[in-house]
Design a protein around this motif. Structure first.
Motif, mmCIF file in Angstrom:
data_model
loop_
_atom_site.group_PDB
_atom_site.id
_atom_site.type_symbol
_atom_site.label_atom_id
_atom_site.label_comp_id
_atom_site.label_asym_id
_atom_site.label_seq_id
_atom_site.Cartn_x
_atom_site.Cartn_y
_atom_site.Cartn_z
ATOM 1 N N GLY A 191 23.750 40.700 73.405
ATOM 2 C CA GLY A 191 23.212 40.135 73.925
ATOM 3 C C GLY A 191 22.193 39.813 74.317
ATOM 4 N N ALA A 192 21.270 40.442 73.442
ATOM 5 C CA ALA A 192 19.700 40.851 73.827
ATOM 6 C C ALA A 192 19.221 39.557 73.181
ATOM 7 N N ASP A 193 18.647 39.546 74.390
ATOM 8 C CA ASP A 193 17.222 37.610 74.329
ATOM 9 C C ASP A 193 16.171 38.182 73.868
ATOM 10 N N ILE A 194 16.714 38.441 72.386
ATOM 11 C CA ILE A 194 14.511 38.230 71.316
ATOM 12 C C ILE A 194 14.310 37.595 70.905
ATOM 13 N N GLU A 195 13.438 37.148 70.715
ATOM 14 C CA GLU A 195 12.841 36.012 70.317
ATOM 15 C C GLU A 195 11.603 36.912 68.846
ATOM 16 N N GLY A 196 11.515 35.524 68.327
ATOM 17 C CA GLY A 196 10.604 35.919 67.166
ATOM 18 C C GLY A 196 10.710 35.970 65.522
ATOM 19 N N LEU A 239 5.501 37.100 62.522
ATOM 20 C CA LEU A 239 4.904 37.210 63.874
ATOM 21 C C LEU A 239 5.298 37.498 65.297
ATOM 22 N N GLY A 240 5.637 38.900 65.213
ATOM 23 C CA GLY A 240 6.684 39.669 66.017
ATOM 24 C C GLY A 240 7.874 39.112 67.185
ATOM 25 N N TYR A 241 7.846 40.192 67.761
ATOM 26 C CA TYR A 241 9.276 39.988 68.360
ATOM 27 C C TYR A 241 8.823 40.590 69.927
ATOM 28 N N VAL A 242 9.795 39.812 70.935
ATOM 29 C CA VAL A 242 9.782 40.007 72.822
ATOM 30 C C VAL A 242 11.216 40.086 73.022
ATOM 31 N N SER A 282 5.004 43.443 66.091
ATOM 32 C CA SER A 282 5.347 43.567 65.174
ATOM 33 C C SER A 282 6.689 44.152 64.619
ATOM 34 N N GLY A 283 7.938 43.963 63.294
ATOM 35 C CA GLY A 283 8.104 45.044 63.179
ATOM 36 C C GLY A 283 7.690 46.079 62.452
ATOM 37 N N GLN A 284 6.442 45.875 62.293
ATOM 38 C CA GLN A 284 5.633 47.398 61.531
ATOM 39 C C GLN A 284 5.453 48.430 62.207
ATOM 40 N N LEU A 292 10.770 49.427 58.082
ATOM 41 C CA LEU A 292 10.986 47.716 58.226
ATOM 42 C C LEU A 292 12.051 47.292 58.587
ATOM 43 N N ARG A 293 13.309 47.934 57.145
ATOM 44 C CA ARG A 293 14.299 47.253 57.323
ATOM 45 C C ARG A 293 15.297 48.022 58.192
ATOM 46 N N THR A 294 15.384 48.845 58.588
ATOM 47 C CA THR A 294 15.784 49.738 59.911
ATOM 48 C C THR A 294 16.439 48.657 61.093
ATOM 49 N N VAL A 295 14.761 48.886 61.131
ATOM 50 C CA VAL A 295 13.499 47.403 62.303
ATOM 51 C C VAL A 295 14.743 46.687 62.340
ATOM 52 N N TYR A 296 14.544 45.737 61.368
ATOM 53 C CA TYR A 296 15.475 43.939 61.140
ATOM 54 C C TYR A 296 17.190 44.015 61.625
#
Length: 237
Positions: free
Chosen positions: A48-53, A57-60, A22-24, A34-38
């Motif tokens: 070019g990073a393939d980040i899904e989520g 729901l979370g990110y990978v 999760s972003g948190q 959290l805003r900085t993470v987003y």
């Protein structure tokens, strides 16, 4: 923390998790909002990073993403190595260790050809006698970064102590002496303090009223291009 360093830390956190995180959780681990993470996730996607989520729901991070390699010209490599070797030879111990770590980090991410050029550089720095400072220079650097007043106990050439309140804004490294450059409230003027004559330095917890950059600009205007080299003794303490 610099943004580039934060992005690297974020990548490392993604690589530690095989499942979506999760972003948190990322924000708490990295010590940012959290805003900085987003915002950083969006930056990495743009590179070019393939980040899904998505939020909630979370990110990978999908495998295969590498940051663009650092690229340097030959003379840039030489300047980097010479500068870090100078610091590793002439500065106080914390900065010496940091200079060695910087070279190791950069060497670890350079392409093979550039890494060989860095490791085989023949530019050397001659050893010199280390000044015998009576205080921790790291504390002086912290005060400079924080734009904080310092209370000094300072000895003149005869060993006579005086108490000063100063606004430190720069630290000069010479072959056999280090000099703290500051505005002195007692003298109502800029003064240079040899660090081997500072008997004590106490953090006051108070910011001084001017910005460090403004003090530096005014000092440079007064000293001129050769001022630090030729007038240090005349403006000492």
């Amino acid at each position: 923390m610099a943004r580039s360093e934060r992005l690297l830390d974020l990548i490392q956190e993604f690589r530690r998790h095989r499942r979506p995180v999760s972003g948190q959780a990322l924000a708490e681990t990295l010590g940012v909002s959290l805003r900085t993470v987003y915002r950083d996730i969006a930056t990495l996607k743009g590179q070019g990073a393939d980040i899904e989520g998505e939020p909630g729901l979370g990110y990978v991070l999908k495998p295969g993403f590498l940051l663009p390699p650092l690229m340097f010209a030959d003379e840039e490599i030489e300047a980097l190595v010479l500068g870090m070797r100078f610091v590793a030879m002439r500065a106080d111990e914390p900065l010496q260790r940091s200079a060695q770590h910087v070279l190791a980090k950069i060497s670890g991410v350079l392409p093979e050809e550039l890494r060989r050029a860095l490791d085989s550089s023949t530019l050397l720095v001659a050893p010199t006698g280390s000044p015998r400072d009576r205080i921790d220079l790291a504390a002086l650097r912290r005060a400079i970064r924080a734009e904080q007043r310092l209370a000094l106990a300072y000895a003149d050439a005869d060993g006579t102590l005086s108490n000063r309140t100063i606004w430190p804004f720069a630290l000069g490294f010479f072959d056999n002496v280090r000099v703290l450059i500051a505005w002195c409230e007692l003298r109502d003027d800029f003064r240079h303090f040899r660090t081997d004559r500072i008997a004590g330095a106490t953090e006051t917890g108070e910011r001084y009223p001017r910005r460090r950059a403004a003090l530096m600009k005014d000092w440079k205007a007064l000293e001129g291009k050769r001022g630090m080299l030729t007038k240090t003794d005349s403006r000492m303490g």
